[in-house]
Each structure stands twice: as structure tokens, then as C-alpha cells.
Design an enzyme around this catalytic site. Structure first.
Site, PDB file in Angstrom:
ATOM      1  N   ASP A  26       2.943 -28.434 -29.844  1.00 50.81           N
ATOM      2  CA  ASP A  26       2.536 -27.296 -30.683  1.00 50.81           C
ATOM      3  C   ASP A  26       2.439 -27.625 -32.172  1.00 50.81           C
ATOM      4  O   ASP A  26       2.253 -26.723 -32.985  1.00 50.81           O
ATOM      5  CB  ASP A  26       3.446 -26.073 -30.446  1.00 50.81           C
ATOM      6  CG  ASP A  26       4.919 -26.413 -30.424  1.00 50.81           C
ATOM      7  OD1 ASP A  26       5.274 -27.583 -30.640  1.00 50.81           O
ATOM      8  OD2 ASP A  26       5.722 -25.493 -30.175  1.00 50.81           O
TER       9      ASP A  26
ATOM     10  N   HIS B 245       8.904 -26.549 -33.200  1.00 51.03           N
ATOM     11  CA  HIS B 245      10.018 -25.664 -33.537  1.00 51.03           C
ATOM     12  C   HIS B 245      11.340 -26.430 -33.418  1.00 51.03           C
ATOM     13  O   HIS B 245      11.447 -27.350 -32.609  1.00 51.03           O
ATOM     14  CB  HIS B 245      10.045 -24.454 -32.608  1.00 51.03           C
ATOM     15  CG  HIS B 245       8.786 -23.646 -32.655  1.00 51.03           C
ATOM     16  ND1 HIS B 245       7.732 -23.879 -31.799  1.00 51.03           N
ATOM     17  CD2 HIS B 245       8.403 -22.634 -33.473  1.00 51.03           C
ATOM     18  CE1 HIS B 245       6.747 -23.024 -32.092  1.00 51.03           C
ATOM     19  NE2 HIS B 245       7.128 -22.265 -33.106  1.00 51.03           N
TER      20      HIS B 245
ATOM     21  N   ASP C 110       8.727 -31.190 -30.525  1.00 49.80           N
ATOM     22  CA  ASP C 110       8.169 -29.834 -30.522  1.00 49.80           C
ATOM     23  C   ASP C 110       8.184 -29.308 -31.973  1.00 49.80           C
ATOM     24  O   ASP C 110       9.074 -29.633 -32.752  1.00 49.80           O
ATOM     25  CB  ASP C 110       9.028 -28.946 -29.629  1.00 49.80           C
ATOM     26  CG  ASP C 110       8.455 -27.552 -29.448  1.00 49.80           C
ATOM     27  OD1 ASP C 110       7.863 -27.295 -28.387  1.00 49.80           O
ATOM     28  OD2 ASP C 110       8.596 -26.721 -30.371  1.00 49.80           O
TER      29      ASP C 110
ATOM     30  N   HIS D  77      15.397 -23.787 -26.924  1.00 50.45           N
ATOM     31  CA  HIS D  77      16.003 -22.722 -27.736  1.00 50.45           C
ATOM     32  C   HIS D  77      17.190 -22.045 -27.040  1.00 50.45           C
ATOM     33  O   HIS D  77      17.848 -21.198 -27.636  1.00 50.45           O
ATOM     34  CB  HIS D  77      14.971 -21.647 -28.100  1.00 50.45           C
ATOM     35  CG  HIS D  77      13.847 -22.160 -28.951  1.00 50.45           C
ATOM     36  ND1 HIS D  77      14.068 -22.845 -30.126  1.00 50.45           N
ATOM     37  CD2 HIS D  77      12.498 -22.085 -28.800  1.00 50.45           C
ATOM     38  CE1 HIS D  77      12.891 -23.176 -30.660  1.00 50.45           C
ATOM     39  NE2 HIS D  77      11.935 -22.740 -29.876  1.00 50.45           N
TER      40      HIS D  77
HETATM   41 ZN   LIG Z   1       7.650 -25.071 -30.055  1.00 52.63          ZN
END
Ligand SMILES: [Zn+2]
Length: 352
Positions: free
Chosen positions: A253, A168, A166, A125
Site C-alpha cells: 500500500d 502503515h 506495509d 494492527h
Molecule cells: Zn497498510
């Protein structure tokens, strides 16, 4: 095959003094303990991280951002935004893993052995100058190891696949690599959750159109949708782009026991992806592989991590998972972006 794992207990110096943050020290410690119980451990070589090296960080981040975050770290433990904390050691810990990621990228591409970086804090991120693509926060991340590995390899003439599974969206990685046609970035994530980016229509900047492939899955996608995406998106894009090496942001996740997401997959998906990558290495389709630990905030991450490594090392048999399309909208979007990727790849080949 031998897997080189970069593990360094100094990751513990990045910890939430309140003990409540989901990105805790336990994630790396328990993952390593779990792997120790597996036969896979016989094929693992563990090395320490290199000393902090900010020249690796500067491959992906502007000097102003790096100076700012180092000033924040020097103040000691505090939150720098609503999601992200630092301690006095966080910057150096992350710069150590950044240096090791750069080393892993080069060594893996030279030798063909896969490397795995047990990095904390997270990476994908963090954009070039901080929060990426309009995100409100840094999302637990400080330096983008994935982008560092990809740029390192592209700069020595390798064609790079970045696979970010991942849950996200890897908005930092995408922002940094947005206009870089040397890197095919495929990002499988849950739509409508943090950081709110990663739309199908986002396919890369001018000259790099189609080299950014976003697969925003719906909640409750489950193993069958992931199996479909692996065959119909990841493998098809790979066949078109023909990367030499792969960099994987391995977040666990999407597991159904995760606290932050609703994708509802099981360990079998991570085994499947591990087997897929191993076969690419064994058949010579790729000649290097660097995996970087991503997210995973429930107990399922520990078993998922083990399954991924066991797949990578061919310790457990490959699961058979029925493939189910994640939806007509995603099918249509993927066929469009793959067409554009074909055109871009052909015109880049002419330039070579
Ligand atoms: Zn994540």
C-alpha cells in the site's frame, strides 16, 4: 528455488456484505491471477491452509481477546469498530492462516524454501488484547500472523528479523514483540497516518532496546528513499543483529496508486526488496523466509505483488534505483538506534 504459497479460497468467507470496504476479496484473487501470468508461476507450489488452530493464535494474543472476538464472529456480519468488520467465518479463516503461518515458519526454517501466506483479513494492527498502542481500532485486522511466526521461530532458538514494509505502522506486531530481544523488528511506514504510532524514538522495551527500528517516512518519499532505507537501515541492522530467519509483512500500500497512502512508490521498490531477500537466502545469510500478505488497496498492489515475487524468484532483473536520504532527522535517528542495537546485541551475545 521453489516458493510455497498458502492460498485458500475460504478467505472469501471474510467479506464485506456491503462491498465497499477497501480490504476486499479481489486483492488476493487478482494477485494470484496476475502471478499466474508470470514465469514465476513455474516455481510456485500452492498449498491450502490448515484447519483453524487457536493454539497458534494464543502464541500472540491473550485468551480473553480471542474469546471476545470469537463471540463477535458468532453474531455474524457486523462492524466491531469503525474500520473492522467480521463475519461468522472470520475468526476461523484467520485462525486457519495463523496455523499455516506457524507451519510455514517451521518448514521454511528447516528447508530454506521461502513461503508466502495469502492471508485475509490483515494482521499487523492486532495487538495482544485488541487495538494496539492506543490505536482507536483494529485496522481491518484480527490475529497477528507476523508475531505468531516470529514467536514460533524465536521459541525454537532462531534469531528473527521481522521486516514490515506495509505503509502503515505495524503497531500490533510492535506491541506484542516490544520487550522481546530475540526479534529485530524493522517497520517502514508513512508518518502521521493510521494508526499514528511508530516514532523513531520507539526502540523497544527494557532489555530489547534497539531491536525495534521505526522508519516513519514522509509523504511523497518515492522509490529513492526506499532504496536508501533498504541499504542504510535494513541491511545495516541485519549485519549487526545477524538474524537466522526473516518474517516479512508484505503490504503493497505504499504504491502510488493506493487509495489510503501518499508514499508514491512504484513496483520497482517491491522488486528490489524481493531481490534483496532472495540474495540473503542464496548466500546463506538467512535460512528461512516467510512472507505474509499485508495491505494494498489500489490496482497497483496487484503489479507490486507480482514484482515482489518475481524479485524473490529472480525472474525479472533487479532494478537500479538511485538512493536518496529521506531527511537528516531520519538519518540521525537511524544512526542512533543502530548504535543502541549494537550495544544490546553485544550484551545479549555475552549472555548466550
Ligand atoms: Zn497498510
Amino acid at each position: 528455488m521453489e516458493l510455497v504459497i498458502v492460498y485458500d479460497e475460504r478467505h472469501r468467507l471474510h467479506r464485506d456484505l456491503g462491498g465497499k470496504h477497501p480490504e476486499g476479496v479481489w486483492r488476493v484473487e487478482e494477485s494470484m491471477t496476475e502471478l499466474h501470468r508470470s514465469r514465476a508461476w513455474d516455481y510456485v507450489r500452492v498449498v491450502r491452509a490448515l484447519d483453524p488452530d487457536y493454539s497458534a493464535v494464543l502464541l500472540a494474543h491473550d485468551a480473553d481477546y480471542v474469546e471476545w472476538i470469537r463471540r463477535e464472529c458468532s453474531k455474524g456480519f457486523h462492524y466491531i469498530d469503525a474500520d473492522t468488520y467480521v463475519t461468522e467465518h472470520t475468526c476461523d479463516v484467520a485462525a486457519s492462516f495463523a496455523a499455516s503461518t506457524r507451519e510455514a515458519a517451521i518448514k521454511s526454517a528447516e528447508t530454506g524454501s521461502p513461503w508466502l501466506i495469502m492471508a485475509r483479513p490483515g494482521g499487523h494492527h492486532a495487538g495482544r488484547r485488541g487495538p494496539a498502542m492506543g490505536a482507536p481500532t483494529l485496522g481491518f485486522c484480527v490475529f497477528d500472523y507476523t508475531a505468531i511466526a516470529a514467536i514460533t521461530l524465536a521459541d525454537v532458538g532462531r534469531r528473527v528479523l521481522v521486516l514490515d514494509f506495509d505503509a502503515h505502522h505495524g503497531n500490533g506486531t510492535q506491541e506484542i514483540l516490544w520487550s522481546d530481544p530475540r526479534v529485530l523488528h524493522i517497520d517502514i511506514h508513512q508518518r502521521w497516518i493510521y494508526p499514528g504510532t511508530g516514532y523513531i524514538e520507539d526502540i523497544g522495551g527494557r532489555g530489547a532496546e534497539g531491536t525495534k527500528v521505526n522508519v516513519p517516512l514522509y509523504p511523497d518519499s518515492g522509490d529513492e528513499n526506499y532504496s536508501w532505507v533498504l541499504v542504510n537501515v535494513v541491511e545495516k541492522a541485519r549485519e549487526i543483529f545477524k538474524p537466522d530467519v526473516a518474517v516479512v509483512f508484505a503490504g503493497f500500500d505504499a504504491h502510488r496508486e493506493d487509495r489510503l497512502t501518499q508514499l508514491q512508490v512504484t513496483e520497482a521498490v517491491y522488486s528490489l526488496i524481493g531481490h534483496y531477500l532472495r540474495k540473503l537466502l542464496e548466500t546463506g545469510e538467512i535460512s528461512g523466509l516467510v512472507s505474509i500478505l499485508g495491505g494494498g488497496y489500489g490496482r497497483g498492489m496487484v503489479r507490486s505483488f507480482r514484482s515482489y515475487v518475481e524479485g524473490l524468484l529472480n525472474i525479472a532483473s533487479e532494478p537500479e534505483i538511485h538512493q536518496v536520504s529521506p531527511g537528516r532527522d531520519i538519518e540521525y535517528g537511524m544512526s542512533r538506534v543502530l548504535d543502541i542495537l549494537s550495544r544490546t546485541t553485544r550484551s545479549l551475545r555475552k549472555l548466550d
